[in-house]
Design an enzyme around this catalytic site. Structure first.
Site, PDB file in Angstrom:
ATOM      1  N   GLY A  24      -5.718  -5.986   5.025  1.00 43.19           N
ATOM      2  CA  GLY A  24      -6.823  -5.060   5.172  1.00 43.19           C
ATOM      3  C   GLY A  24      -7.991  -5.569   5.973  1.00 43.19           C
ATOM      4  O   GLY A  24      -8.660  -4.794   6.675  1.00 43.19           O
ATOM      5  N   THR A  26      -0.927   0.160   6.378  1.00 48.14           N
ATOM      6  CA  THR A  26      -0.561  -0.829   5.375  1.00 48.14           C
ATOM      7  C   THR A  26      -0.494  -2.200   6.029  1.00 48.14           C
ATOM      8  O   THR A  26       0.045  -2.353   7.125  1.00 48.14           O
ATOM      9  CB  THR A  26       0.800  -0.497   4.722  1.00 48.14           C
ATOM     10  N   GLY A  27      -1.065  -3.190   5.365  1.00 49.06           N
ATOM     11  CA  GLY A  27      -1.069  -4.542   5.909  1.00 49.06           C
ATOM     12  C   GLY A  27      -2.297  -5.299   5.440  1.00 49.06           C
ATOM     13  O   GLY A  27      -2.942  -4.921   4.462  1.00 49.06           O
ATOM     14  N   ASP A  78      -8.876  -2.321   3.476  1.00 47.40           N
ATOM     15  CA  ASP A  78      -9.058  -1.197   4.396  1.00 47.40           C
ATOM     16  C   ASP A  78      -8.687   0.148   3.814  1.00 47.40           C
ATOM     17  O   ASP A  78      -9.115   1.185   4.330  1.00 47.40           O
ATOM     18  CB  ASP A  78      -8.206  -1.419   5.647  1.00 47.40           C
ATOM     19  N   ARG A  92     -12.829  -7.887  -4.237  1.00 50.62           N
ATOM     20  CA  ARG A  92     -12.433  -7.709  -2.831  1.00 50.62           C
ATOM     21  C   ARG A  92     -12.028  -6.266  -2.577  1.00 50.62           C
ATOM     22  O   ARG A  92     -11.336  -5.641  -3.356  1.00 50.62           O
ATOM     23  CB  ARG A  92     -11.280  -8.646  -2.491  1.00 50.62           C
ATOM     24  N   THR A  97       0.858  -1.179   0.000  1.00 53.16           N
ATOM     25  CA  THR A  97       0.000   0.000   0.000  1.00 53.16           C
ATOM     26  C   THR A  97       0.891   1.225   0.000  1.00 53.16           C
ATOM     27  O   THR A  97       2.060   1.138   0.365  1.00 53.16           O
ATOM     28  CB  THR A  97      -0.883   0.019   1.282  1.00 53.16           C
TER      29      THR A  97
END
Length: 323
Positions: free
Chosen positions: A228, A225-226, A205, A202, A174
């Site tokens: 979601g 970031t990660g 976040d 899909r 991200t």
């Protein structure tokens, strides 16, 4: 000039140091520096924080080294579906788009939607149509595709077939930015292609206000970031703001708790949740916290010192615009 500050991230799914050549690492750091310069130029000219985060994120969307815009991840059908959002901490106004397929700079569409005011969130064909009607640049799917993302999609499909674990870099990434302008207003923006081999349609976040993106004057601005799905469940951006507003925590402590305890303590079938955030406080306090081996990141202090990093080593940015 009153206090201004800026921080960015380019995703916490960072390769091992031997995963790219030194030239490639240098190029990625250069592009982080360009993103900082784009946002900082807005701030030093007296511009708004929302314009600064848009400029910084758009610069990273144009780089092939990050998972947003050009260089975005591919879904299970080999299609790019792009998500982005932006939030103004002064008014709590926000704009978000998801599952877009043609918008060159999704963050610009999110900002245009915020300014339009009729909706906070548009998705799919409606988001693409809004961008076209707003006169924003659109591109064919081929523009977003890079060899690295094609290889990552193949690797993810191979992992799925073999039942093996993929790397953080193969999974997702991200970009995001947070800024404080000279009027004391905070803003945040985030953009992503999602994760490689994600289900068609899909949404993570990054476009969800309060999860991957959140800003509130006097409290903080956050971009995450990660994975979601877990950022949504923990409402990460708002959770960090709540810990500051209601528990009186400083921004570093609040980010550390959410990233290192709330998110790192969440488990799913493939292990711990990789996560990171960049955040700014109302006086220019900067936090960049991650629980993975590295995170593309950069920041400019209120004094005007600029830095970029991928892993532990931090690099000063030379010839950085100060005025």
């Amino acid at each position: 000039m009153n206090t201004i500050a800026l921080a960015i991230h380019g995703g916490c799914g960072v390769l091992p140091l031997d995963g790219m050549t030194e030239t490639e690492w240098a190029e990625a750091r250069t592009d982080l520096g360009r993103a900082l310069a784009a946002g900082w130029t807005v701030l030093t000219r007296g511009g708004r924080s929302v314009d600064a985060v848009e400029a910084a994120v758009a610069a990273m969307e144009d780089s092939p080294h990050f998972n947003a815009g050009h260089g975005a991840a591919l879904n299970e059908n080999g299609i790019h579906e792009l998500d982005a959002s932006i939030m103004d901490g002064e008014t709590l106004a926000a704009g978000a788009i998801s599952a877009a397929r043609t918008i060159r700079n999704p963050v610009r569409a999110a900002h245009a939607l915020m300014d339009d005011g009729r909706a906070v969130f548009l998705t799919g064909e409606a988001a693409d149509a809004f961008a076209r009607n707003a006169g924003l640049a659109v591109e064919p799917q081929s523009y977003f595709t890079t060899p690295r993302r094609v290889a990552a999609l193949a690797a993810m499909k191979a992992h799925a077939a073999a039942g093996t674990e993929s790397t953080e870099n193969e999974k997702h990434g991200t970009v995001g930015a947070v800024a404080l302008d000279s009027a004391g207003h905070l803003a945040a923006a985030t953009s992503t292609g999602g994760y490689n081999n994600k289900p068609a349609g899909r949404v993570g976040d990054s476009p969800v206000i309060g999860a991957g993106t959140y800003a509130r004057d006097g409290v903080c601005a956050v971009s995450g970031t990660g994975k979601g799905e877990f950022f949504i469940r923990h409402v990460v951006g708002h959770e960090i703001a709540s810990r500051i507003a209601y528990l009186g925590e400083d921004i570093g402590t609040a980010c550390e708790h959410v990233v290192m305890e709330d998110l790192a303590g969440s488990r799913h079938t493939t292990g711990l949740i990789g996560a990171g955030v960049v955040a700014l406080g109302p006086h220019g306090e900067i936090a960049a916290v991650y629980n993975t081996p590295g995170m593309f990141r950069g920041w400019v202090t209120p004094e005007g010192a600029a830095f970029v990093a991928t892993h532990e080593q931090v690099f000063p940015v030379a010839d950085f615009p100060r005025t």
